[in-house]
Motif scaffolding. Structure first.
Motif, PDB file in Angstrom:
ATOM      1  N   ASP A  17       0.854  -1.188   0.000  1.00  0.00           N
ATOM      2  CA  ASP A  17       0.000   0.000   0.000  1.00  0.00           C
ATOM      3  C   ASP A  17       0.883   1.228   0.000  1.00  0.00           C
ATOM      4  O   ASP A  17       1.693   1.415   0.901  1.00  0.00           O
ATOM      5  N   LEU A  60      -1.617   7.721  -0.058  1.00  0.00           N
ATOM      6  CA  LEU A  60      -2.879   8.069  -0.716  1.00  0.00           C
ATOM      7  C   LEU A  60      -2.665   8.886  -1.977  1.00  0.00           C
ATOM      8  O   LEU A  60      -3.420   8.763  -2.938  1.00  0.00           O
ATOM      9  N   LYS A  61      -1.635   9.684  -1.986  1.00  0.00           N
ATOM     10  CA  LYS A  61      -1.322  10.573  -3.103  1.00  0.00           C
ATOM     11  C   LYS A  61      -1.203   9.832  -4.439  1.00  0.00           C
ATOM     12  O   LYS A  61      -1.472  10.403  -5.491  1.00  0.00           O
ATOM     13  N   TYR A 105      -2.748   6.712  -5.159  1.00  0.00           N
ATOM     14  CA  TYR A 105      -3.805   5.729  -5.409  1.00  0.00           C
ATOM     15  C   TYR A 105      -4.530   5.950  -6.729  1.00  0.00           C
ATOM     16  O   TYR A 105      -4.792   5.005  -7.473  1.00  0.00           O
ATOM     17  N   ASP A 106      -4.884   7.193  -7.022  1.00  0.00           N
ATOM     18  CA  ASP A 106      -5.618   7.460  -8.257  1.00  0.00           C
ATOM     19  C   ASP A 106      -4.785   7.109  -9.489  1.00  0.00           C
ATOM     20  O   ASP A 106      -5.300   6.554 -10.455  1.00  0.00           O
TER      21      ASP A 106
END
Length: 175
Positions: free
Chosen positions: A159, A162-163, A165-166
């Protein structure tokens, strides 16, 4: 037996590696105003899933080329430590790809680093090197830019932050 086949195939979009290969994407970023470098490394499997990601900030006046090669060294070392024997290395630095193919001796700092990368090739059964334009190397580019902001060393297993993920999801969508 080791098979060294650095190739110059040009990719137009990120694509997952075939079979038991993993893909290592590397990128460097430079801020000349503050004398700071950062690089990112991403390793993904044949499904396009993130296996390992990292970024690292470096103080000092390293050249952009040296910064990219540092990322390459880290990516190859980690892939080897993870037990991978078949890898594809992608980066947006054409000059480094060409240097890896020529096997010419260089006495510069960058040349010594390129020689270190060539030495790491011996850890793999199969390795190929490809140029990947920035638009198909976005995940690792974001990590390299983040390294400039945070000035530290961050690692993720499976994982990422978050930066990215897209961009990871977008890469998988178009493969």
């Amino acid at each position: 037996m080791s098979s060294h086949v650095p190739a110059t195939n040009i990719v137009r979009y990120w694509s997952p590696p075939n079979g038991n290969f993993v893909k290592i994407n590397v990128d460097g970023a430079v801020n000349l105003l503050i004398g700071f470098r950062g690089f990112g490394v991403v390793i993904r499997d044949s499904m396009g899933d993130l296996m390992w990601a990292a970024y690292k900030g470096l103080h000092g006046m390293f050249s952009p080329k040296a910064t990219e090669v540092y990322a390459t060294i880290m990516g190859l070392q980690i892939a080897s430590q993870m037990g991978h024997r078949s890898v594809i290395l992608e980066m947006d630095a054409k000059e480094i790809i060409m240097n890896l193919q020529t096997y010419e001796q260089s006495w510069s700092v960058e040349g010594a680093l390129v020689d270190e990368v060539r030495g790491l090739f011996n850890r793999f059964d199969h390795i190929s090197c490809h140029f990947a334009p920035r638009e198909c190397n976005q995940v690792v580019h974001l990590l390299a830019k983040q390294a400039l902001l945070s000035q530290d060393f961050q690692v993720w297993l499976e994982d990422g932050p978050l930066k990215i993920y897209d961009v990871l999801a977008n890469d998988k969508l178009f493969t």
